[in-house]
Design a protein around this motif. Structure first.
Motif, mmCIF file in Angstrom:
data_model
loop_
_atom_site.group_PDB
_atom_site.id
_atom_site.type_symbol
_atom_site.label_atom_id
_atom_site.label_comp_id
_atom_site.label_asym_id
_atom_site.label_seq_id
_atom_site.Cartn_x
_atom_site.Cartn_y
_atom_site.Cartn_z
ATOM 1 N N GLY A 89 0.796 -1.183 -0.011
ATOM 2 C CA GLY A 89 0.010 -0.016 0.060
ATOM 3 C C GLY A 89 0.945 1.300 -0.177
ATOM 4 O O GLY A 89 0.589 2.252 -0.829
ATOM 5 N N SER A 90 1.852 1.296 0.979
ATOM 6 C CA SER A 90 2.746 2.450 0.901
ATOM 7 C C SER A 90 3.417 2.812 -0.407
ATOM 8 O O SER A 90 3.601 3.940 -0.820
ATOM 9 N N THR A 91 3.923 1.763 -1.059
ATOM 10 C CA THR A 91 4.419 2.062 -2.289
ATOM 11 C C THR A 91 3.449 2.296 -3.470
ATOM 12 O O THR A 91 3.686 3.163 -4.085
ATOM 13 N N LEU A 92 2.457 1.853 -3.333
ATOM 14 C CA LEU A 92 1.330 2.169 -4.523
ATOM 15 C C LEU A 92 1.083 3.869 -4.199
ATOM 16 O O LEU A 92 0.693 4.532 -5.181
ATOM 17 N N ILE A 93 0.974 4.151 -3.002
ATOM 18 C CA ILE A 93 0.682 5.509 -2.445
ATOM 19 C C ILE A 93 1.694 6.382 -3.103
ATOM 20 O O ILE A 93 1.334 7.548 -3.627
ATOM 21 N N THR A 94 2.991 5.974 -3.012
ATOM 22 C CA THR A 94 4.191 6.624 -3.407
ATOM 23 C C THR A 94 4.054 6.977 -4.950
ATOM 24 O O THR A 94 4.229 7.978 -5.677
ATOM 25 N N VAL A 95 3.723 5.705 -5.408
ATOM 26 C CA VAL A 95 3.864 5.979 -7.004
ATOM 27 C C VAL A 95 2.781 6.714 -7.729
ATOM 28 O O VAL A 95 2.873 7.324 -8.400
ATOM 29 N N LEU A 96 1.241 6.733 -7.013
ATOM 30 C CA LEU A 96 0.238 7.527 -7.232
ATOM 31 C C LEU A 96 0.608 8.886 -7.315
ATOM 32 O O LEU A 96 0.362 9.747 -8.150
ATOM 33 N N ARG A 97 1.215 9.150 -6.107
ATOM 34 C CA ARG A 97 1.574 10.759 -5.984
ATOM 35 C C ARG A 97 2.838 11.072 -7.099
ATOM 36 O O ARG A 97 2.635 12.420 -7.661
ATOM 37 N N ALA A 98 3.591 10.363 -7.233
ATOM 38 C CA ALA A 98 4.851 10.553 -8.223
ATOM 39 C C ALA A 98 4.159 10.687 -9.722
ATOM 40 O O ALA A 98 4.727 11.521 -10.560
ATOM 41 N N ILE A 99 3.012 9.871 -9.797
ATOM 42 C CA ILE A 99 2.404 9.883 -11.368
ATOM 43 C C ILE A 99 1.780 11.085 -11.398
ATOM 44 O O ILE A 99 1.802 12.042 -12.434
ATOM 45 N N ALA A 100 0.808 11.450 -10.404
ATOM 46 C CA ALA A 100 -0.026 12.746 -10.496
ATOM 47 C C ALA A 100 0.524 14.053 -10.707
ATOM 48 O O ALA A 100 0.266 14.933 -11.007
ATOM 49 N N ALA A 101 1.834 14.158 -9.895
ATOM 50 C CA ALA A 101 2.406 15.461 -9.788
ATOM 51 C C ALA A 101 2.899 15.889 -11.304
ATOM 52 O O ALA A 101 2.807 17.086 -11.448
ATOM 53 N N PRO A 102 3.669 15.164 -11.693
ATOM 54 C CA PRO A 102 4.232 15.636 -13.037
ATOM 55 C C PRO A 102 3.104 16.044 -14.102
ATOM 56 O O PRO A 102 2.986 16.824 -15.034
ATOM 57 N N LEU A 103 2.057 14.968 -14.036
ATOM 58 C CA LEU A 103 0.720 15.031 -15.069
ATOM 59 C C LEU A 103 0.126 16.528 -14.677
ATOM 60 O O LEU A 103 -0.469 17.251 -15.742
ATOM 61 N N GLY A 104 -0.265 16.874 -13.325
ATOM 62 C CA GLY A 104 -0.829 18.105 -13.017
ATOM 63 C C GLY A 104 0.139 19.392 -13.559
ATOM 64 O O GLY A 104 -0.582 20.298 -14.217
ATOM 65 N N VAL A 105 1.397 19.319 -13.433
ATOM 66 C CA VAL A 105 2.247 20.473 -13.878
ATOM 67 C C VAL A 105 2.084 20.397 -15.261
ATOM 68 O O VAL A 105 1.863 21.713 -16.064
ATOM 69 N N ALA A 106 2.195 19.340 -16.076
ATOM 70 C CA ALA A 106 2.224 19.430 -17.617
ATOM 71 C C ALA A 106 0.578 19.845 -17.983
ATOM 72 O O ALA A 106 0.936 20.767 -19.006
ATOM 73 N N LEU A 107 -0.436 19.228 -17.526
ATOM 74 C CA LEU A 107 -1.568 19.740 -18.028
ATOM 75 C C LEU A 107 -2.003 21.370 -17.932
ATOM 76 O O LEU A 107 -2.151 21.784 -18.797
ATOM 77 N N LEU A 108 -1.825 21.529 -16.487
ATOM 78 C CA LEU A 108 -2.300 22.934 -16.112
ATOM 79 C C LEU A 108 -1.423 23.715 -16.775
ATOM 80 O O LEU A 108 -1.716 25.092 -17.295
ATOM 81 N N SER A 109 -0.178 23.717 -16.832
ATOM 82 C CA SER A 109 0.709 24.661 -17.467
ATOM 83 C C SER A 109 0.503 24.738 -19.070
ATOM 84 O O SER A 109 0.725 25.867 -19.634
ATOM 85 N N ASN A 110 0.225 23.717 -19.436
ATOM 86 C CA ASN A 110 -0.018 23.611 -21.093
ATOM 87 C C ASN A 110 -1.539 24.339 -21.396
ATOM 88 O O ASN A 110 -1.672 24.985 -22.520
ATOM 89 N N ILE A 111 -2.303 24.264 -20.341
ATOM 90 C CA ILE A 111 -3.482 24.935 -20.516
ATOM 91 C C ILE A 111 -3.409 26.531 -20.530
ATOM 92 O O ILE A 111 -3.837 27.444 -21.398
ATOM 93 N N VAL A 112 -2.439 26.666 -19.644
ATOM 94 C CA VAL A 112 -2.046 28.494 -19.509
ATOM 95 C C VAL A 112 -1.195 28.644 -20.939
ATOM 96 O O VAL A 112 -1.652 29.848 -21.364
ATOM 97 N N GLN A 113 -0.448 27.999 -21.416
ATOM 98 C CA GLN A 113 0.245 28.476 -22.588
ATOM 99 C C GLN A 113 -0.740 28.320 -23.810
ATOM 100 O O GLN A 113 -0.614 29.273 -24.618
ATOM 101 N N LEU A 114 -1.615 27.615 -23.880
ATOM 102 C CA LEU A 114 -2.485 27.386 -24.962
ATOM 103 C C LEU A 114 -3.592 28.371 -24.795
ATOM 104 O O LEU A 114 -3.824 29.300 -25.863
ATOM 105 N N GLN A 115 -4.044 28.745 -23.748
ATOM 106 C CA GLN A 115 -5.160 29.772 -23.571
ATOM 107 C C GLN A 115 -4.517 31.210 -23.838
ATOM 108 O O GLN A 115 -5.257 32.213 -24.024
#
Length: 270
Positions: free
Chosen positions: A177-203
């Motif tokens: 469970g601890s490993t999965l929690i760490t992996v989930l957070r590690a995946i979500a963080a860069p995806l959030g940065v990528a999507l939200l920043s690209n929306i700013v750039q595009l808009q």
């Protein structure tokens, strides 16, 4: 440029496809009795699955905001790097100050209600960000960062809620469970940065093109276009934070009689 934004979205899509392929491979290996790299069968636990999904949503937004807010402070609010850092210190201090209280409350009422309160504050903070202006007073910015810090401290109970159905003697389940929690957070963080920043750039490009068609020139309009684009990104962040709250709401409540059950720990028998 438009090509850069399009390429970023393509890379994001490819990354999502590869992630889904990895999940499929891990589940296939587990079904055949092989040892998977990540044991995804932990997600059969509804508490863990829903809490993990809420963690993905909240981490997605939180790390995306951590990337965008310094951009706003330095490029649009015209703060120096030092001033920007000092304003953001309010968030870190708010988190540190509330963590001891969070720990005591969690022992009394459990992690789920605390996480829900944290996500409500998280939605409030992201909603306030959609009203930021080029001349927003510093005291108001500090207030937003304090609310964001409180929400972050309270939301630290989401992983605790995810692990709450695992008994203390189930060491393998705890590790998985601890490993999965760490992996989930590690995946979500860069995806959030990528999507939200690209929306700013595009808009930003969209708003600037609209202004050009209307014959509105000037550096001020460029900054205003960037601010409107940030508002769009913050609005999306608010909606994702709402999704995190709804997901966390459906996490099953912890049974009251759970702590009354004896825990057959070998160490107690020695």
């Amino acid at each position: 440029s438009g090509n850069t934004t399009r390429n970023n979205f393509i890379l994001l899509f490819v990354g999502m496809v590869l992630l889904l392929a990895f999940v499929g491979i891990e589940l296939f290996k587990a079904q055949r009795g092989q040892e998977p790299l990540l044991d995804l069968r932990r997600f059969k636990d509804l508490t863990f699955a829903l809490s993990g999904l809420a963690l993905v949503f909240s981490s997605f937004v939180y790390f995306g905001l951590l990337f965008l807010l310094p951009v706003y402070l330095q490029n649009l609010h015209h703060e120096t790097a030092f001033q920007s850092g000092m304003i953001q210190v309010a968030q870190a201090l708010a988190t540190l100050l509330i963590l001891p209280l969070v720990g005591r409350l969690s022992d009394r009422i459990g992690p789920r209600p605390i996480a829900l309160i944290g996500l409500i504050l998280f939605i409030a903070a992201t909603a306030m960000m959609t009203m930021l202006a080029l001349q927003t007073p510093v005291w108001m910015l500090v207030g937003i960062f304090i609310v964001l810090g409180w929400s972050n401290g309270l939301a630290q109970q989401i992983p605790v809620a995810a692990m709450s159905r695992i008994e203390s003697y189930e060491s393998q389940e705890i590790a998985t469970g601890s490993t999965l929690i760490t992996v989930l957070r590690a995946i979500a963080a860069p995806l959030g940065v990528a999507l939200l920043s690209n929306i700013v750039q595009l808009q930003t490009q969209v708003y600037m093109k609209r202004g050009a068609l209307r014959g509105i020139p000037g550096e001020l309009f460029i900054q205003q276009s960037s601010l409107w684009a940030l508002h769009d990104s913050f609005l999306l962040a608010s909606l994702i934070a709402v999704a995190a709250l709804v997901t966390m709401y459906f996490v099953p409540r912890k049974r009251k009689n759970r702590q009354e059950q004896p825990v057959p720990t070998p160490l107690l028998e020695e």
